[in-house]
Design a protein around this motif. Sequence first.
Motif, short mmCIF file in Angstrom:
data_model
loop_
_atom_site.label_atom_id
_atom_site.label_comp_id
_atom_site.label_asym_id
_atom_site.label_seq_id
_atom_site.Cartn_x
_atom_site.Cartn_y
_atom_site.Cartn_z
N MET A 1 0.90 -1.04 0.26
CA MET A 1 -0.45 -0.14 0.18
C MET A 1 0.36 1.14 -0.43
O MET A 1 0.87 2.03 -1.13
N ARG B 1 -0.79 7.15 -9.06
CA ARG B 1 -0.71 8.58 -8.02
C ARG B 1 -0.55 9.82 -9.01
O ARG B 1 -1.23 10.47 -9.48
N TRP C 1 0.05 4.73 5.53
CA TRP C 1 -0.83 4.91 4.09
C TRP C 1 -1.26 5.33 4.12
O TRP C 1 -3.02 6.24 3.64
N SER D 1 9.32 4.41 0.36
CA SER D 1 8.12 3.91 0.87
C SER D 1 8.36 2.46 2.19
O SER D 1 10.15 2.67 2.40
N TYR E 1 0.04 2.74 -4.29
CA TYR E 1 -0.99 4.40 -4.36
C TYR E 1 0.03 5.27 -5.40
O TYR E 1 -0.38 6.03 -6.08
N TYR F 1 -2.07 9.15 3.23
CA TYR F 1 -1.21 10.09 2.09
C TYR F 1 -2.96 10.97 1.81
O TYR F 1 -1.98 11.34 1.04
#
Length: 201
Positions: free
Chosen positions: A16, A24, A171, A88, A20, A174
């Motif tokens: 996740m 995105r 996340w 991340s 993303y 986010y």
Amino acid sequence: MARNILLPIGDGTEMMDTLYPVFRLAEEGYEVVVAGPEVRTYHGVMHEIPPLEPIPWDITREQPAYHIRTTVAFRDINPADYDGLFLSGGRAPEYLRYDQDLLRIVKHFFDLGKPVAIVCHGVELAAAAGCLSGRTATTVGKCELDITQFGGIYVDEPFVTDGNLLSCRTWHDYALMFKPLLQLLQKQQTLGNGAKEQIHA
């Protein structure tokens, strides 16, 4: 002009956290280049505190998730080709922080004031690269020492901005990160790739 974002991963990357930003940022016209120690497929994981376990968990449980493939190895990266860096989380940073090529790359983005977004354990990479002294950031609570032991200031907030550095805990935060990140990237584009000027939010 390049519109590239570098996203380093390794085995144990939290999916996740990772997928993303891949999608995105691509929606906004950026190419997210997923890099690793080698060019190959990596094992992603899912981290969560199970909500309905009969014996409670004090820390996240890890289980297998999707796989993701890198397209470039750290040693072959010229960081000047990238507008921003996204670090991340998951367990991958625990071993990636020993990769000298990756630390060289991370330091480049901080030295030139390019946008750096960090979530969760990704902060371990900025810490290992020596980039957190005097900086304010947030992360998941169990990584607080990765900020403070390297001269940084830990803030227990969902999202923190400190110049070119944007950080969030997990996340789940986010929704607060990506609008400011995109604004920072747009400002970086205006300055020009590789401009030696600190970005101030």
